[in-house]
Scaffold this motif. Structure first.
Motif, mmCIF file in Angstrom:
data_model
loop_
_atom_site.group_PDB
_atom_site.id
_atom_site.type_symbol
_atom_site.label_atom_id
_atom_site.label_comp_id
_atom_site.label_asym_id
_atom_site.label_seq_id
_atom_site.Cartn_x
_atom_site.Cartn_y
_atom_site.Cartn_z
ATOM 1 N N PHE A 83 23.699 38.501 -19.510
ATOM 2 C CA PHE A 83 23.006 37.346 -18.930
ATOM 3 C C PHE A 83 22.196 36.617 -19.990
ATOM 4 O O PHE A 83 22.250 35.378 -20.106
ATOM 5 C CB PHE A 83 22.099 37.810 -17.791
ATOM 6 C CG PHE A 83 21.094 36.783 -17.352
ATOM 7 C CD1 PHE A 83 21.468 35.712 -16.554
ATOM 8 C CD2 PHE A 83 19.763 36.873 -17.757
ATOM 9 C CE1 PHE A 83 20.542 34.760 -16.157
ATOM 10 C CE2 PHE A 83 18.836 35.931 -17.365
ATOM 11 C CZ PHE A 83 19.229 34.868 -16.567
ATOM 12 N N LEU A 84 21.444 37.365 -20.802
ATOM 13 C CA LEU A 84 20.585 36.735 -21.793
ATOM 14 C C LEU A 84 21.411 36.062 -22.891
ATOM 15 O O LEU A 84 21.065 34.959 -23.348
ATOM 16 C CB LEU A 84 19.639 37.776 -22.397
ATOM 17 C CG LEU A 84 18.515 37.251 -23.300
ATOM 18 C CD1 LEU A 84 17.665 36.216 -22.585
ATOM 19 C CD2 LEU A 84 17.644 38.409 -23.792
ATOM 20 N N GLN A 89 23.335 30.843 -25.109
ATOM 21 C CA GLN A 89 24.479 30.060 -25.575
ATOM 22 C C GLN A 89 24.588 28.719 -24.859
ATOM 23 O O GLN A 89 25.197 27.783 -25.384
ATOM 24 C CB GLN A 89 25.772 30.859 -25.394
ATOM 25 C CG GLN A 89 25.891 32.047 -26.342
ATOM 26 C CD GLN A 89 27.083 32.927 -26.030
ATOM 27 O OE1 GLN A 89 27.666 32.848 -24.940
ATOM 28 N NE2 GLN A 89 27.449 33.771 -26.979
ATOM 29 N N GLN A 90 23.988 28.615 -23.692
ATOM 30 C CA GLN A 90 24.050 27.372 -22.922
ATOM 31 C C GLN A 90 22.941 26.399 -23.294
ATOM 32 O O GLN A 90 22.969 25.238 -22.885
ATOM 33 C CB GLN A 90 23.972 27.691 -21.425
ATOM 34 C CG GLN A 90 25.211 28.408 -20.895
ATOM 35 C CD GLN A 90 25.033 28.925 -19.484
ATOM 36 O OE1 GLN A 90 23.978 28.762 -18.874
ATOM 37 N NE2 GLN A 90 26.068 29.557 -18.933
ATOM 38 N N LYS A 91 21.977 26.868 -24.099
ATOM 39 C CA LYS A 91 20.906 25.974 -24.519
ATOM 40 C C LYS A 91 21.416 24.984 -25.565
ATOM 41 O O LYS A 91 22.388 25.243 -26.266
ATOM 42 C CB LYS A 91 19.736 26.780 -25.103
ATOM 43 C CG LYS A 91 19.060 27.693 -24.095
ATOM 44 C CD LYS A 91 17.752 28.231 -24.617
ATOM 45 C CE LYS A 91 17.932 29.062 -25.858
ATOM 46 N NZ LYS A 91 17.479 28.426 -27.079
ATOM 47 N N MET A 97 18.252 34.275 -28.064
ATOM 48 C CA MET A 97 17.021 34.666 -27.391
ATOM 49 C C MET A 97 17.059 36.179 -27.240
ATOM 50 O O MET A 97 18.019 36.722 -26.696
ATOM 51 C CB MET A 97 16.901 33.993 -26.022
ATOM 52 C CG MET A 97 16.906 32.486 -26.065
ATOM 53 S SD MET A 97 16.980 31.750 -24.414
ATOM 54 C CE MET A 97 15.372 32.211 -23.754
ATOM 55 N N THR A 98 16.045 36.859 -27.731
ATOM 56 C CA THR A 98 16.061 38.316 -27.702
ATOM 57 C C THR A 98 14.717 38.861 -27.234
ATOM 58 O O THR A 98 13.685 38.204 -27.320
ATOM 59 C CB THR A 98 16.374 38.895 -29.105
ATOM 60 O OG1 THR A 98 15.429 38.382 -30.042
ATOM 61 C CG2 THR A 98 17.779 38.516 -29.546
ATOM 62 N N THR A 99 14.761 40.090 -26.757
ATOM 63 C CA THR A 99 13.555 40.735 -26.244
ATOM 64 C C THR A 99 13.722 42.245 -26.295
ATOM 65 O O THR A 99 14.848 42.766 -26.260
ATOM 66 C CB THR A 99 13.266 40.297 -24.799
ATOM 67 O OG1 THR A 99 12.068 40.935 -24.327
ATOM 68 C CG2 THR A 99 14.395 40.661 -23.862
ATOM 69 N N THR A 100 12.618 42.955 -26.413
ATOM 70 C CA THR A 100 12.654 44.391 -26.171
ATOM 71 C C THR A 100 12.792 44.604 -24.662
ATOM 72 O O THR A 100 12.484 43.704 -23.866
ATOM 73 C CB THR A 100 11.384 45.099 -26.661
ATOM 74 O OG1 THR A 100 10.289 44.788 -25.784
ATOM 75 C CG2 THR A 100 11.030 44.679 -28.079
#
Length: 248
Positions: A83-84, A89-91, A97-100
């Motif tokens: 999902f992330l 990729q759609q931006k 965009m990454t996160t822990t």
């Protein structure tokens, strides 16, 4: 059903414009799900990455029909990562965009968890603190390979470099579970590196000997006294004998 006093806290660092950390707790299948995300500041819109990931994780875990909760966490990691990746990729800028991501689910005397990044999950029982997760960063890799000592790792300039995070293609997390003792008290602490970068494990162990309110106040005071250089957040669970309670 296990009963826990739930304490949640999150705030931005002293010189930060936005808070890139998000914490959430929710009851699902008569169990307690805890989620903590820390958006990776080097990538695009970290505060958005953490926020939408927490929402996605909560919804994906709740919607799953998987009865094995460890497998459910693994599936949630894969689906949340997809999902992330697709979201970024759609931006227009197409930047990653990454996160822990740390998930802890407690039900029927068992604790299940999933982890990726450098936020942490700790278990505290009988005055001893155990780090259940292992940081996915360059410093931990250098420690594992013998290129750094623990003393050299403290305040190392490369401490912010992550090797794994949600939002990367085929991101692989760590997963495990443990059976909880029926008798005696215990605590779980899930926290971002805004805390562990400034507070040692020995200090956390001493702090966690106290009641939940004192733990919260002491962690916040210590981080602030040391400059609060990053956003800092935690979820504290303390086993109690009555119904679910929440402090936030």
């Amino acid at each position: 059903m296990e009963k826990y006093l739930i304490t949640k806290f999150t705030t931005k660092g002293a010189n930060k414009i936005t808070n890139e950390d998000v914490v959430e707790t929710v009851i699902i299948d008569d169990g307690l799900l805890c989620i903590l995300c820390d958006g990776v500041g080097a990538d695009s819109e970290p505060e958005v990455a953490s926020k939408i990931t927490v929402t996605a994780v909560k919804n994906l875990f709740d919607a799953s029909k998987q009865k094995d909760y460890l497998e459910r966490i693994k599936e949630t990691f894969v689906d949340a990562n997809d999902f992330l990746v697709k979201y970024s990729q759609q931006k227009k800028d197409n930047n990653p965009m990454t996160t822990t991501l740390d998930m802890l689910f407690i039900k029927d005397g068992l604790a299940y968890w999933g982890h990726i990044g450098d936020s942490r999950i700790y278990y505290f029982k009988e005055s001893s603190l155990i780090q259940l997760t292992k940081d996915h960063n360059l410093i931990q890799k250098l420690l594992d390979e013998g290129f750094l000592t623990l003393q050299q790792a403290v305040n190392h300039p490369s401490s912010h470099i992550l090797l794994k995070a949600l939002g990367k293609e085929n991101a692989e997390g760590d997963f495990s579970k443990m059976r909880l003792a029926n008798s005696g008290s215990h605590k779980f602490l899930i926290c971002s590196d805004g805390i562990t970068g400034l507070v040692t494990d020995n200090e956390l162990q001493e702090i966690l000997r106290n009641d939940s309110e004192t733990v919260q106040n002491n962690i916040i005071s210590l981080v602030r006294s040391r400059g609060a250089t990053d956003d800092y957040s935690f979820i504290l669970l303390e086993k109690v004998n009555d119904d679910w309670k929440e402090n936030s």
